[in-house]
Design a protein around this motif. Structure first.
Motif, PDB file in Angstrom:
ATOM      1  N   ASP A 269      63.367 -28.382  21.514  1.00 27.58           N
ATOM      2  CA  ASP A 269      63.729 -29.351  20.477  1.00 27.58           C
ATOM      3  C   ASP A 269      62.874 -30.610  20.578  1.00 27.58           C
ATOM      4  O   ASP A 269      62.426 -31.147  19.564  1.00 27.58           O
ATOM      5  CB  ASP A 269      65.208 -29.736  20.579  1.00 27.58           C
ATOM      6  CG  ASP A 269      66.123 -28.664  20.028  1.00 27.58           C
ATOM      7  OD1 ASP A 269      65.732 -27.997  19.053  1.00 27.58           O
ATOM      8  OD2 ASP A 269      67.215 -28.486  20.584  1.00 27.58           O
ATOM      9  N   ARG A 270      62.642 -31.077  21.798  1.00 24.87           N
ATOM     10  CA  ARG A 270      61.844 -32.296  21.978  1.00 24.87           C
ATOM     11  C   ARG A 270      60.389 -32.059  21.578  1.00 24.87           C
ATOM     12  O   ARG A 270      59.751 -32.915  20.990  1.00 24.87           O
ATOM     13  CB  ARG A 270      61.904 -32.772  23.418  1.00 24.87           C
ATOM     14  CG  ARG A 270      63.254 -33.325  23.765  1.00 24.87           C
ATOM     15  CD  ARG A 270      63.251 -33.821  25.155  1.00 24.87           C
ATOM     16  NE  ARG A 270      63.641 -35.220  25.111  1.00 24.87           N
ATOM     17  CZ  ARG A 270      63.525 -36.044  26.109  1.00 24.87           C
ATOM     18  NH1 ARG A 270      63.010 -35.648  27.234  1.00 24.87           N
ATOM     19  NH2 ARG A 270      63.921 -37.282  25.991  1.00 24.87           N
ATOM     20  N   MET A 271      59.867 -30.881  21.923  1.00 24.31           N
ATOM     21  CA  MET A 271      58.484 -30.582  21.529  1.00 24.31           C
ATOM     22  C   MET A 271      58.403 -30.392  20.030  1.00 24.31           C
ATOM     23  O   MET A 271      57.414 -30.759  19.406  1.00 24.31           O
ATOM     24  CB  MET A 271      57.975 -29.355  22.278  1.00 24.31           C
ATOM     25  CG  MET A 271      57.737 -29.651  23.748  1.00 24.31           C
ATOM     26  SD  MET A 271      56.900 -28.337  24.614  1.00 24.31           S
ATOM     27  CE  MET A 271      58.231 -27.174  24.809  1.00 24.31           C
ATOM     28  N   GLY A 272      59.440 -29.816  19.448  1.00 22.72           N
ATOM     29  CA  GLY A 272      59.468 -29.630  18.003  1.00 22.72           C
ATOM     30  C   GLY A 272      59.536 -30.942  17.244  1.00 22.72           C
ATOM     31  O   GLY A 272      59.110 -31.029  16.102  1.00 22.72           O
ATOM     32  N   ASP A 273      60.071 -31.991  17.892  1.00 20.70           N
ATOM     33  CA  ASP A 273      60.147 -33.310  17.252  1.00 20.70           C
ATOM     34  C   ASP A 273      58.776 -33.866  16.923  1.00 20.70           C
ATOM     35  O   ASP A 273      58.633 -34.693  16.030  1.00 20.70           O
ATOM     36  CB  ASP A 273      60.895 -34.308  18.155  1.00 20.70           C
ATOM     37  CG  ASP A 273      62.386 -34.005  18.237  1.00 20.70           C
ATOM     38  OD1 ASP A 273      62.887 -33.225  17.397  1.00 20.70           O
ATOM     39  OD2 ASP A 273      63.033 -34.552  19.153  1.00 20.70           O
ATOM     40  N   SER A 274      57.745 -33.414  17.663  1.00 23.08           N
ATOM     41  CA  SER A 274      56.405 -33.937  17.414  1.00 23.08           C
ATOM     42  C   SER A 274      55.728 -33.245  16.233  1.00 23.08           C
ATOM     43  O   SER A 274      54.631 -33.602  15.840  1.00 23.08           O
ATOM     44  CB  SER A 274      55.536 -33.796  18.673  1.00 23.08           C
ATOM     45  OG  SER A 274      55.337 -32.435  18.963  1.00 23.08           O
ATOM     46  N   VAL A 275      56.392 -32.248  15.672  1.00 23.27           N
ATOM     47  CA  VAL A 275      55.853 -31.509  14.536  1.00 23.27           C
ATOM     48  C   VAL A 275      56.444 -32.085  13.253  1.00 23.27           C
ATOM     49  O   VAL A 275      57.615 -32.447  13.209  1.00 23.27           O
ATOM     50  CB  VAL A 275      56.218 -30.005  14.668  1.00 23.27           C
ATOM     51  CG1 VAL A 275      55.747 -29.224  13.469  1.00 23.27           C
ATOM     52  CG2 VAL A 275      55.643 -29.437  15.944  1.00 23.27           C
TER      53      VAL A 275
ATOM     54  N   ALA B 115      56.742 -28.605   8.629  1.00 23.85           N
ATOM     55  CA  ALA B 115      55.716 -27.717   9.173  1.00 23.85           C
ATOM     56  C   ALA B 115      56.243 -26.315   9.459  1.00 23.85           C
ATOM     57  O   ALA B 115      55.510 -25.352   9.388  1.00 23.85           O
ATOM     58  CB  ALA B 115      55.127 -28.316  10.444  1.00 23.85           C
ATOM     59  N   GLY B 116      57.493 -26.194   9.839  1.00 24.75           N
ATOM     60  CA  GLY B 116      58.064 -24.866  10.080  1.00 24.75           C
ATOM     61  C   GLY B 116      58.186 -24.520  11.542  1.00 24.75           C
ATOM     62  O   GLY B 116      57.602 -25.154  12.414  1.00 24.75           O
ATOM     63  N   ILE B 117      58.943 -23.471  11.771  1.00 25.76           N
ATOM     64  CA  ILE B 117      59.249 -23.043  13.129  1.00 25.76           C
ATOM     65  C   ILE B 117      58.011 -22.537  13.863  1.00 25.76           C
ATOM     66  O   ILE B 117      57.859 -22.745  15.062  1.00 25.76           O
ATOM     67  CB  ILE B 117      60.384 -21.995  13.131  1.00 25.76           C
ATOM     68  CG1 ILE B 117      60.836 -21.700  14.557  1.00 25.76           C
ATOM     69  CG2 ILE B 117      59.944 -20.712  12.456  1.00 25.76           C
ATOM     70  CD1 ILE B 117      61.445 -22.865  15.250  1.00 25.76           C
ATOM     71  N   GLN B 118      57.118 -21.854  13.162  1.00 28.28           N
ATOM     72  CA  GLN B 118      55.917 -21.325  13.816  1.00 28.28           C
ATOM     73  C   GLN B 118      55.081 -22.457  14.403  1.00 28.28           C
ATOM     74  O   GLN B 118      54.558 -22.351  15.507  1.00 28.28           O
ATOM     75  CB  GLN B 118      55.088 -20.494  12.826  1.00 28.28           C
ATOM     76  CG  GLN B 118      54.011 -19.684  13.502  1.00 28.28           C
ATOM     77  CD  GLN B 118      54.558 -18.702  14.528  1.00 28.28           C
ATOM     78  OE1 GLN B 118      55.576 -18.055  14.314  1.00 28.28           O
ATOM     79  NE2 GLN B 118      53.895 -18.593  15.659  1.00 28.28           N
ATOM     80  N   GLU B 119      54.982 -23.553  13.674  1.00 24.60           N
ATOM     81  CA  GLU B 119      54.234 -24.721  14.166  1.00 24.60           C
ATOM     82  C   GLU B 119      54.925 -25.320  15.395  1.00 24.60           C
ATOM     83  O   GLU B 119      54.263 -25.744  16.343  1.00 24.60           O
ATOM     84  CB  GLU B 119      54.117 -25.775  13.058  1.00 24.60           C
ATOM     85  CG  GLU B 119      53.263 -26.964  13.436  1.00 24.60           C
ATOM     86  CD  GLU B 119      51.796 -26.626  13.621  1.00 24.60           C
ATOM     87  OE1 GLU B 119      51.129 -27.332  14.409  1.00 24.60           O
ATOM     88  OE2 GLU B 119      51.312 -25.666  12.999  1.00 24.60           O
ATOM     89  N   ALA B 120      56.248 -25.325  15.411  1.00 23.16           N
ATOM     90  CA  ALA B 120      56.984 -25.843  16.569  1.00 23.16           C
ATOM     91  C   ALA B 120      56.726 -24.973  17.803  1.00 23.16           C
ATOM     92  O   ALA B 120      56.514 -25.495  18.902  1.00 23.16           O
ATOM     93  CB  ALA B 120      58.476 -25.900  16.272  1.00 23.16           C
ATOM     94  N   PHE B 121      56.730 -23.654  17.634  1.00 20.26           N
ATOM     95  CA  PHE B 121      56.444 -22.765  18.761  1.00 20.26           C
ATOM     96  C   PHE B 121      54.995 -22.920  19.228  1.00 20.26           C
ATOM     97  O   PHE B 121      54.713 -22.880  20.428  1.00 20.26           O
ATOM     98  CB  PHE B 121      56.723 -21.301  18.399  1.00 20.26           C
ATOM     99  CG  PHE B 121      58.176 -20.930  18.480  1.00 20.26           C
ATOM    100  CD1 PHE B 121      58.875 -21.012  19.672  1.00 20.26           C
ATOM    101  CD2 PHE B 121      58.847 -20.487  17.350  1.00 20.26           C
ATOM    102  CE1 PHE B 121      60.219 -20.662  19.746  1.00 20.26           C
ATOM    103  CE2 PHE B 121      60.196 -20.131  17.413  1.00 20.26           C
ATOM    104  CZ  PHE B 121      60.877 -20.223  18.613  1.00 20.26           C
ATOM    105  N   THR B 122      54.077 -23.117  18.306  1.00 14.31           N
ATOM    106  CA  THR B 122      52.673 -23.330  18.664  1.00 14.31           C
ATOM    107  C   THR B 122      52.532 -24.614  19.478  1.00 14.31           C
ATOM    108  O   THR B 122      51.812 -24.646  20.484  1.00 14.31           O
ATOM    109  CB  THR B 122      51.798 -23.396  17.394  1.00 14.31           C
ATOM    110  OG1 THR B 122      51.904 -22.140  16.713  1.00 14.31           O
ATOM    111  CG2 THR B 122      50.351 -23.684  17.720  1.00 14.31           C
ATOM    112  N   THR B 123      53.227 -25.668  19.088  1.00 19.76           N
ATOM    113  CA  THR B 123      53.196 -26.925  19.826  1.00 19.76           C
ATOM    114  C   THR B 123      53.751 -26.732  21.234  1.00 19.76           C
ATOM    115  O   THR B 123      53.185 -27.240  22.211  1.00 19.76           O
ATOM    116  CB  THR B 123      54.004 -28.010  19.080  1.00 19.76           C
ATOM    117  OG1 THR B 123      53.395 -28.219  17.800  1.00 19.76           O
ATOM    118  CG2 THR B 123      54.024 -29.317  19.854  1.00 19.76           C
TER     119      THR B 123
END
Length: 168
Positions: free
Chosen positions: A91-97, A101-109
């Motif tokens: 969740d914290r890493m996904g906050d930087s997206v 952008a979408g879930i795929q971008e969050a997983f890539t981050t």
């Protein structure tokens, strides 16, 4: 599933990590595969006196409470068998997206953060610079920090120009 598979392959896993001075274990926790297998791999590496540095990602909140409970249980087991466990909240890493952008971008981050973290630790040992540290010093520091219950924070920055160190 992961636990059973790793238990079945103990001899093969042991051979694969035999002679390793350091083992970087990267695992996503909460789903069962990594949650089950990681503790066995870390335990086998520890028996062989490898320095075990585990990187674990914890599930996004939308993945549910059951998956999070499984992840927390697996994280506690992983901490028993690793010298150091560095865990990342998805969740914290996904906050930087960006929100759209979408879930795929969050997983890539999340993957990029893990990769940068591993490279940073490897560079401490293998790259010569202002601060030189060998494997023995790294192992002593990391093994000692796990006993003290120390916490680790990773940061990453890039910049160019005259004020690059400050900006990074």
């Amino acid at each position: 599933i992961g636990y059973s598979a790793a238990e079945e392959g103990v001899e093969e896993i042991s051979r694969a990590i035999e002679g390793a001075h350091i083992l970087f274990l990267c695992v996503g926790l909460g789903g069962g595969t990594g949650s089950g297998a990681a503790r066995i791999v870390a335990s086998l590496a520890r028996e062989q006196r490898s320095l075990v540095i585990s990187f674990a990602t914890l599930p996004f909140a939308f993945e549910g409470k059951r998956r999070r409970a499984q992840a927390d249980e697996a994280l506690a087991a992983l901490q028993r068998y690793s010298d150091v466990v560095i865990h990342f909240e998805n969740d914290r890493m996904g906050d930087s997206v960006a929100p759209l952008a979408g879930i795929q971008e969050a997983f890539t981050t999340a993957d990029q953060t893990l990769s940068q973290s591993i490279r940073a630790i490897a560079r401490l040992v293998y790259r010569r610079g202002l601060v030189n540290i060998g494997f023995d010093e790294l192992a002593t520091a990391l093994r000692g920090s796990s006993e003290a219950g120390a916490h680790c924070v990773f940061g990453y920055g890039e910049a160019a120009g005259d004020n690059r160190a400050h900006e990074a």
